[in-house]
Design an enzyme around this catalytic site. Structure first.
Site, mmCIF file in Angstrom:
data_model
loop_
_atom_site.group_PDB
_atom_site.id
_atom_site.type_symbol
_atom_site.label_atom_id
_atom_site.label_comp_id
_atom_site.label_asym_id
_atom_site.label_seq_id
_atom_site.Cartn_x
_atom_site.Cartn_y
_atom_site.Cartn_z
ATOM 1 N N ARG B 296 55.826 45.103 55.986
ATOM 2 C CA ARG B 296 55.010 46.724 55.663
ATOM 3 C C ARG B 296 55.084 47.403 57.344
ATOM 4 O O ARG B 296 55.274 48.636 57.531
ATOM 5 C CB ARG B 296 53.284 46.448 55.416
ATOM 6 C CG ARG B 296 54.060 46.219 53.674
ATOM 7 C CD ARG B 296 52.080 45.944 53.931
ATOM 8 N NE ARG B 296 52.391 45.975 51.968
ATOM 9 C CZ ARG B 296 50.862 45.809 51.127
ATOM 10 N NH1 ARG B 296 49.956 45.771 51.875
ATOM 11 N NH2 ARG B 296 50.689 45.748 49.975
ATOM 12 N N TYR B 440 58.244 51.739 48.711
ATOM 13 C CA TYR B 440 58.051 49.963 48.470
ATOM 14 C C TYR B 440 56.946 49.596 49.384
ATOM 15 O O TYR B 440 56.358 49.929 50.387
ATOM 16 C CB TYR B 440 59.567 49.518 48.928
ATOM 17 C CG TYR B 440 60.678 50.216 50.177
ATOM 18 C CD1 TYR B 440 59.957 50.283 50.899
ATOM 19 C CD2 TYR B 440 61.814 49.823 49.418
ATOM 20 C CE1 TYR B 440 61.072 50.612 52.189
ATOM 21 C CE2 TYR B 440 62.296 49.621 50.397
ATOM 22 C CZ TYR B 440 61.956 50.173 51.852
ATOM 23 O OH TYR B 440 63.384 50.399 52.732
ATOM 24 N N GLU B 441 56.910 48.071 49.101
ATOM 25 C CA GLU B 441 55.830 47.900 50.040
ATOM 26 C C GLU B 441 54.300 47.873 50.082
ATOM 27 O O GLU B 441 53.519 47.687 50.798
ATOM 28 C CB GLU B 441 56.111 47.124 51.875
ATOM 29 C CG GLU B 441 57.574 46.716 51.698
ATOM 30 C CD GLU B 441 58.294 45.104 50.943
ATOM 31 O OE1 GLU B 441 57.833 44.342 50.747
ATOM 32 O OE2 GLU B 441 59.194 44.851 50.431
ATOM 33 N N GLY B 442 54.255 48.686 48.808
ATOM 34 C CA GLY B 442 52.489 49.140 48.353
ATOM 35 C C GLY B 442 53.537 50.470 48.580
ATOM 36 O O GLY B 442 52.876 51.190 50.220
ATOM 37 N N GLN B 447 48.027 51.151 50.698
ATOM 38 C CA GLN B 447 48.135 51.129 51.864
ATOM 39 C C GLN B 447 46.661 51.938 52.331
ATOM 40 O O GLN B 447 45.798 50.997 53.396
ATOM 41 C CB GLN B 447 48.878 51.713 52.829
ATOM 42 C CG GLN B 447 50.562 51.290 52.450
ATOM 43 C CD GLN B 447 50.686 50.316 53.231
ATOM 44 O OE1 GLN B 447 50.067 49.276 53.660
ATOM 45 N NE2 GLN B 447 52.001 49.125 51.646
#
Lengths: 598, 598
Positions: B296, B440-442, B447
């Site tokens: 992240r 991506y990555e959440g 977030q």
């Protein structure tokens, strides 16, 4: 496969309930279009967009256009058939005069159709869209003979039109253009030069392509005062109207673009091509501006169209996709997960887009009706007022609807997570297609300067004062009306802030024009928020009235209108203060760097 | 051809003057890295990015990856050579422990390199980037034997790593995942299932690919409590470290995406593939979160990287392209037109991006230094404080830097007009590539919920109170310092508004969690503005001190820092009030619609 359903119901609410189209019955073309007729026409248009244009949108993006070694261009599979259906329905000539084969219907209906087309297939809709723009310019500036030669075939869709402005070294600054015209001695000119970014410059949809081209006649002054508009057909037209020899204009290449892959964006090479002046020598920019204003409104509508179709697909996904649980506890405990619709952040995105779309559609229709008044009324004062409105609103609609339309497509794409980023769901296409609308027909920074630098002060500020007056009066008249306070409160506060920002420009930008330039973008969006907020307040008033009168089975829809309007007031209008604050900081920090310091 | 020059000077200003890296000399790995060494390392890294990675960025976007019928994937031309150069330079192991072949240098330097790589070639930089994430997870959770087997080859770059989380029916909600693991009886498991959106899942850059895979062991509980992390190499590894048989994992297809075309995004089919547990049974999410937090931060840095390279190209274009005249009269009357740089709206865009980039870079380095403290300090209190900071800032950096980074790429593209929309200038690629970082990555909505729902309240709000305290103290100490009022004023007002918004959540979101959900996105950006504003204020203080001390030939640069910081205070910070207003409207209108009403 993406979905699309044209918002006919919402349009009918706006036309009949909010703007009361029957009040325009005195205008030519309006008398026969009763609400029933309008709904029938729009339903047919909706069907064409949903069943013919939309199904070839994603595939057209993937396939794109192909230029062949001989300079011809093939459009994607299915485009020809879709265009033929559009032609057969007489849609291209919907607003055009009957004497040239048009239907003479309100251009307001055409604006609605432009939204549907932009949602269904932006790239394909551009081919007839540009033709309509060329028709508008020729109706106003071409000779009778030129009109008879070109208009009937353009209005039927047999031929299409283009506008050729941009050259490699100039886009915004047309004064620099180099394409030259040399008199042939017979009233025609030999046009030579290179034009770039010519949408629909070459394709396989029509028998002829009528290029409107800006060029400089040999010996004409430099700058914008030496530019003339020419008509340059791909095939010369014989006296009997049949096609003659191929003209000296050809497509040198097509661009590889971020989006609108189905529209052929051409480099057009003019090599002594035969052209004829449209209007007057050296007055080309005036003539072209007719076309550009039509086009700017149409491009604003494209922003709305992209936003609407992106919204519909995001909503469908949010109702279908299950992921996580509601913060308030499982909404459907028997299912493995709740739908995305339970998540407040997903709702926030959906409601933001919806609230924009509904207000933007109202703003477009309000302005389209003014366009009909401006072109058709026999009352000079009414024409002037309508023309004022259009001049003021054109840059706002173009700039704001395309900026926010793009942002909304991005928001809608975001709801799909990774699925939004891959091409098969179509959300990437909506974003990539929407992006062009911020750029063409005058990049949005140019729109902002048009609004602040030209439109505000025109005729002593007559247009803006009229707008202020109308919104102010609405707030005054409705502030005490039951249920209207949540709308008139923020609207009237927003109006005051818009007036303060306008005043700030008047007091500061005369002496220092950079203050206007540095604040123009914020001012355009500030103006847009007040205009859109006004639309919501007007819709809310109608919804309240209908609810009070019984609503005839529309209770849920009218309650929805009130929720959406309040959401806009609560969530969009706070941005106004930020815009004003930025405007009032002026240009000092913006302009402080030397070129070397960057 | 796009340009790129790594901002080594700005990094050095931050590391030495603003954050005074010599104060970290007590940490392992820091003692030897004097400013001279850092500058030498970064200059080498800059050279690699500018001369090797960047030149294959645009061509890699155009060519993309190719999957062959046997399931193998070829990366674009030039990627192999670039990756080999990166490997040869030892960059992958820069922050890794020396015992596994790494260089043991500060991970702060790695964060800087990640920015340079993301600017130069995001798609290519992802291959080693994901490997570093996998290394981080294995360092923390793998057994000694696993570490010895995999880490040296991953740290050298001979093998790469991936993370396999998403499945067709679940991304954010990993509790739904279906990939199953059946014990083979020898300590290994047979993994079966389909994973999608696996970046770098298959490619031709490395001899082996080490997949970290989340799966559910037969009989494990449903939901997130039954998920285990496995290592599943593409080729099994023999006892002597050599490659053995091909494992039962293969790439079923690659996605056609909006951007990052040079990275192969794979559907990975696991068909009884042999895997071994990393860490503990059913504790897979914990182990994966180590990788995800690293990732992240790296993704946030990607947002900055895209913004920086887009800025540099827009600036170069604005200095070169001539169009129109300055509002204040021709700046270069002897030229046919002035450069774009004279136009306030162009300046506004450039300064907005620049002001964000410089503050974002500071925020990244401030946080990267905390990461080094958290991992390397022998002082438990210092480690805890640093860890608090990272937990709080990770969602802010990921969400804000990617949202704004994308917006900035769009702004930069806009300056090119039509040239921004065609692919040959590269601006479209920056926009399309930057778009993935928001997802991506959440996805950024996740977030925002991580920040509001998890990080704010953790440990009684310890992290956020520390942040409030630090910023408040800075304002207090600097308010009276000569020249600091334009910075401490807006910052301290912003801090108060952030505190008010935080208080609003505490008072309202407990009883009604949807209030938190509906305000989370605004809160994340509000938080980001205060954090970035704080960075500008700190940079301004250093600039003022340096100017007072003589500035050693840096007068223009330090004056530039002050202008940029003031621009940020005047133009970005007003957004804070809009965020607070939206948060405080709560969730009523956001959640009011029934599903049917939409």
């Amino acid at each position: 496969m993406p979905v699309y359903k044209a918002p006919v119901d919402d349009v009918m609410f706006l036309l009949t309930d909010v703007f009361q189209i029957e009040r325009y019955n005195n205008l030519p073309g309006f008398a026969d279009v009763t609400p029933d007729v309008i709904e029938a026409v729009l339903s047919e248009g909706a069907k064409l967009c949903e069943e013919v244009f939309q199904p070839v949108n994603l595939s057209g993006d993937k396939q794109g256009c192909t230029r062949h070694p001989d300079g011809s261009v093939t459009t994607p599979k299915g485009y020809r058939e879709a265009y033929e259906a559009y032609k057969a329905g007489g849609w291209l000539g919907l607003p055009a005069p009957e004497e040239f084969g048009g239907q003479g219907l309100p251009s307001t209906l055409n604006a609605i159709m432009q939204e549907f087309l932009s949602s269904a297939n932006l790239a394909l809709g551009m081919y007839p869209g540009l033709t309509q723009g060329a028709v508008a310019a020729m109706l106003e500036h071409a000779s009778e003979e030129q009109k008879r030669t070109y208009l009937p075939k353009m209005i039927s869709g047999e031929w299409t039109g283009t506008m050729n402005l941009t050259e490699p070294h100039c886009g915004t600054d047309l004064g620099l253009l180099k394409t030259r015209a040399v008199p042939n001695g017979d009233g025609s000119y030999a046009i030579s030069g290179t034009k770039i970014f010519i949408s629909a410059g070459e394709h396989d949809l029509a028998g002829n392509i009528v290029h409107l081209v800006l060029a400089r006649i040999e010996g004409a002054p430099m700058g914008t005062k030496g530019i003339t508009l020419f008509v340059v057909p791909k095939f010369l037209v014989n006296a009997d109207g049949s096609l003659g020899a191929r003209n000296g204009v050809s497509c040198g290449s097509i661009e590889h673009k971020m989006g609108i892959h189905g529209n052929s964006t051409c480099v057009m090479n003019y090599d002594g091509a035969t052209g004829w002046i449209i209007g007057h020598e050296n007055k080309g920019l005036n003539a072209m501006f007719v076309m550009m204003n039509e086009a700017r409104l149409a491009v604003g509508i494209q922003g709305l169209g992209c936003s609407e179709v992106a919204y519909q697909n995001a909503l469908a996904y949010a109702k279908d996709r299950r992921q996580g649980r509601a913060l308030t506890g499982a909404a459907e405990p028997d299912k493995p997960a709740d739908t995305l619709l339970v998540h407040p952040d997903v709702r926030r995105n959906l409601m933001s887009i919806r609230a924009f779309n509904e207000a933007a559609r109202a703003l477009v229709l309000w302005t389209a009706l003014k366009a009909d008044v401006a072109h058709r009324s026999d009352d000079a004062a009414a024409r002037q007022a309508a023309d004022d409105h259009m001049g003021l609103m054109t840059p706002v609609i173009k700039g704001v609807l395309t900026d926010v339309g793009f942002d909304n497509a991005v928001k809608a794409q975001q709801m799909f997570g990774g699925h939004g980023y891959i091409e098969e769901w179509g959300m990437s296409q909506f974003v990539r297609d929407a992006r062009i609308a911020m750029i063409y027909e005058g990049a949005n920074g140019v729109q902002a300067m048009d609004l602040v630098g030209r439109k505000l002060g025109r005729d002593g500020g007559r247009a803006i004062m009229t707008f202020f007056g109308e919104v102010g009066q609405f707030c005054q008249e409705n502030a005490g009306h039951e249920g209207m306070a949540p709308f008139t409160g923020p609207l009237s506060a927003g109006l005051q802030q818009l007036q303060a920002a306008t005043m700030w420009f008047m007091q500061n930008a005369m002496a220092k024009p950079d203050h206007a330039g540095a604040g123009a973008h914020d001012y355009m969006h500030l103006f847009g928020l007040v205009a859109l907020g006004y639309m919501h307040a007007r819709m809310a008033r109608v919804a309240l009235d209908k609810l009070k009168a019984g609503a005839n089975g529309q209770t849920e829809r009218m309650n929805g209108k009130l929720v959406t309007a309040r959401f806009f007031m609560e969530r969009a209008m706070p941005e106004i203060a930020a815009h004003v604050a930025r405007i009032q900081t002026g240009s000092d920090m913006t302009m402080a760097f030397t070129a070397e310091q960057f």
